[in-house]
Design a protein around this motif. Sequence first.
Motif, PDB file in Angstrom:
ATOM      1  N   ARG A   1       1.075  -0.698   0.171  1.00  0.00           N
ATOM      2  CA  ARG A   1       0.254  -0.365   0.081  1.00  0.00           C
ATOM      3  C   ARG A   1       0.884   1.499  -0.003  1.00  0.00           C
ATOM      4  N   PHE A   2       0.443   1.892  -0.601  1.00  0.00           N
ATOM      5  CA  PHE A   2       1.224   3.622  -0.231  1.00  0.00           C
ATOM      6  C   PHE A   2       0.198   3.974  -0.362  1.00  0.00           C
ATOM      7  N   GLY A   3      -0.347   4.578   0.713  1.00  0.00           N
ATOM      8  CA  GLY A   3      -0.877   5.490   1.845  1.00  0.00           C
ATOM      9  C   GLY A   3      -1.780   5.237   1.730  1.00  0.00           C
ATOM     10  N   GLY A   4      -3.312   5.723   0.516  1.00  0.00           N
ATOM     11  CA  GLY A   4      -4.371   4.999   0.020  1.00  0.00           C
ATOM     12  C   GLY A   4      -4.380   3.986  -0.354  1.00  0.00           C
ATOM     13  N   LEU A   5      -3.660   3.664  -1.430  1.00  0.00           N
ATOM     14  CA  LEU A   5      -3.337   3.355  -3.144  1.00  0.00           C
ATOM     15  C   LEU A   5      -3.171   1.966  -2.283  1.00  0.00           C
ATOM     16  N   VAL A   6      -3.744   1.178  -3.010  1.00  0.00           N
ATOM     17  CA  VAL A   6      -3.623  -0.701  -3.346  1.00  0.00           C
ATOM     18  C   VAL A   6      -2.590  -0.674  -4.339  1.00  0.00           C
ATOM     19  N   ALA A   7      -1.264  -0.827  -3.938  1.00  0.00           N
ATOM     20  CA  ALA A   7      -0.637  -1.062  -5.558  1.00  0.00           C
ATOM     21  C   ALA A   7      -1.028  -2.195  -5.561  1.00  0.00           C
ATOM     22  N   LEU A   8      -0.219  -3.312  -4.343  1.00  0.00           N
ATOM     23  CA  LEU A   8      -0.689  -4.561  -4.821  1.00  0.00           C
ATOM     24  C   LEU A   8      -1.929  -5.592  -3.702  1.00  0.00           C
TER      25      LEU A   8
ATOM     26  N   ASN B   1       0.218  -0.851 -17.428  1.00  0.00           N
ATOM     27  CA  ASN B   1       0.471  -0.016 -16.241  1.00  0.00           C
ATOM     28  C   ASN B   1       0.035   0.180 -15.723  1.00  0.00           C
ATOM     29  N   GLY B   2       0.469   1.009 -14.240  1.00  0.00           N
ATOM     30  CA  GLY B   2       0.043   0.362 -12.471  1.00  0.00           C
ATOM     31  C   GLY B   2       0.078  -0.748 -12.285  1.00  0.00           C
ATOM     32  N   ALA B   3      -0.336  -1.705 -13.175  1.00  0.00           N
ATOM     33  CA  ALA B   3      -0.678  -3.025 -11.837  1.00  0.00           C
ATOM     34  C   ALA B   3       0.210  -3.503 -10.585  1.00  0.00           C
ATOM     35  N   GLY B   4       1.125  -2.902 -10.480  1.00  0.00           N
ATOM     36  CA  GLY B   4       2.481  -3.213  -9.671  1.00  0.00           C
ATOM     37  C   GLY B   4       3.399  -3.726  -9.924  1.00  0.00           C
ATOM     38  N   LYS B   5       4.084  -4.254 -11.256  1.00  0.00           N
ATOM     39  CA  LYS B   5       4.548  -5.327 -11.063  1.00  0.00           C
ATOM     40  C   LYS B   5       6.008  -4.455 -11.225  1.00  0.00           C
ATOM     41  N   SER B   6       6.169  -3.298 -11.165  1.00  0.00           N
ATOM     42  CA  SER B   6       8.057  -2.939 -10.569  1.00  0.00           C
ATOM     43  C   SER B   6       7.805  -2.579  -9.094  1.00  0.00           C
ATOM     44  N   THR B   7       6.271  -2.870  -8.240  1.00  0.00           N
ATOM     45  CA  THR B   7       6.219  -2.433  -7.421  1.00  0.00           C
ATOM     46  C   THR B   7       6.514  -3.619  -6.205  1.00  0.00           C
ATOM     47  N   PHE B   8       5.990  -5.399  -6.993  1.00  0.00           N
ATOM     48  CA  PHE B   8       6.498  -6.396  -6.864  1.00  0.00           C
ATOM     49  C   PHE B   8       8.197  -6.867  -6.964  1.00  0.00           C
TER      50      PHE B   8
END
Length: 595
Positions: free
Chosen positions: A345-352, A371-378
């Motif tokens: 989670r980034f603040g209120g945003l659920v990235a994964l 894009n923005g699916a959370g791949k890089s975040t993973f």
Amino acid sequence: MPIILVAFAAVLFSMTFTSEYTGFVLGLVVVNAVAILSLNLLMGYAGQVSLGQAAFVGIGAFTAAQLAQSNVPFPLPIILAGLFAALVAAGVGLPSLRIRGLQVAATTLAFGAVAQYFLFKRPWTSNAGTSVQVTRPNLIATDKAVLLMGLIGLVVILIIDRQIRHSRIGRAFFSIRDREDTAAARGVKVGPTKLQAYAFSGFYAGVAGGLYAYLLQTVASDTFDVFKSLGYVAAVVIGGLGSWSGAIVSGGLFAGIQQLLSGIARYVPVIEAGLLTLTPVLRPEGLGYILNRSVFVPLPWVKPRPEEGVGDVRSAIELIAPPKRPLSLSVPTRTLLTAKDVGVRFGGLVALHDINMEVRRGEIVGLIGPNGAGKSTFFNAIGGFVKPNSGSIYYRGKDLLALPAHARAGLGIARTFQQVGLSGPQTVWENMMFAQHQLASQYGLTAALLSTPQMRKVEKELQTRARAALEVIGLTDYTEERVLNLSHGNQRLAEVAAAISTGPELLMLDEPFAGVGPEESEQLAERLTELRAELDLTILVIEHDVPLVASLCSYIYCFAEGGMLAEGSPDEVQNNADVISTYIGEPLAKEAAGA
Ligand code: ADP
Ligand code: MG
């Protein structure tokens, strides 16, 4: 190294002709050069701005003066001044562990002011705001003898500086200067590396101060002010960040002008300010660049050159085989990476959310999604750059989330970044060497300073790996090119080369094909397949081009909006109704299916 000796001999020779006064002025030039080298290391190599560098020089000068007054024999006061200033500088560098850039600059400026208005006015520094006298020993009674001492000091500092630059110590400095996340991903301990840079910088500055004390024979309370610090910054920028010749020449220039041309001495700050403003605009590389181009070419000791190529790709691949790792990391396991219910989670945003994944050894696994699916975040969660709020990630049964980012490189995980993580101003070759920090940890600071046989053996191995990796990826033509001059595609390829040079067990590539031409893409895909086959390399790759992923990978995960949309064999994923509707789109899917 021979060039230093020649220069040294030349100066010695010329000294037989110079007057005492010239000796004194040259002495000031040398002291200034050492002081500027101290800031050159901190700012130019490690990227840490210091607006209070004169304070460290002052601490060195007062330490040496007080020690000399207490009859500590020469040259011990100079060495102790360096060591004490190193200690203080490391302390001043502590805030840089938490803050960056402008904020660090502000704290160093504050320290400079505290030194100027408080420390240097104490009874135990400047006899309460006056000055301390230094009596020279007979050995260095004349100004020319002090100049000789200064030159020896300068040469010693240059040798130390050279050893630092050409070992893992200095490469870690350069790594954190440009990208702290990349540095950590390669096993650099970012915090301690910063403090080490401050300490070395403080040491040089303290030595400069010690030399100054013996040259002037008096250290006054108002010498080391904030304007002097700004002058050092100007000299380093005008000379060119990181450049030896620039630092020495620009430092010498200002010290010389101030002494010899007293008529324009009071305009020196104005000239400095003007050049400080113009240099980044007109010639960001600074004076050193021009000098290196015109006078000092080639500087054989500046960078170890890669020798001839390795030959064929097959033997190059053998050369980048994984290094010996501890037994616990080398027993064969079926599964390398296991992610369970990972959420970020980034603040209120659920990235994964609820990500479950298994990467088996020897497989090439694809990760696709819009894009923005959370791949890089993973990837960042695996690498230690973002902290999952829930779930767990295990590598070979080890809890990854319990380890700091730099420790994860030691497990055999290498990665590339979506925003290319190389140092733009450095050459491809230098970047290849930076990348292998983890492997270079087989030698320590003392070995680096002394070039021990063990150190040289390790360095040689790193160079072999670097050459081989460039050969495998097909970048040998760009070895000496600065990364920022490469095409975007080649920058990506260079980063892949840097990652594979370390002989990883798990290679994580974030969009390695983006911006890479079709031919090069095909070659890269082929090489990755070969690496998998020859070295049992496991690869996790993020890529948008579905047909490419399908041909390269044996298993594919598809993310969408932070969740797992689908997983399975390339066929299964390509024909998955959800994947088609949210990601691939009908026409592409038909095309991929050969319709
Ligand atoms: P992908 O790589 O699949 O395109 P990312 O992992 O980069 O997607 O991003 C997933 C989401 O997380 C995006 O909405 C992005 O804006 C957000 N995000 C990524 N990194 C950060 C961060 N450091 N801080 C805040 N939001 C972030
Ligand atoms: Mg991404």
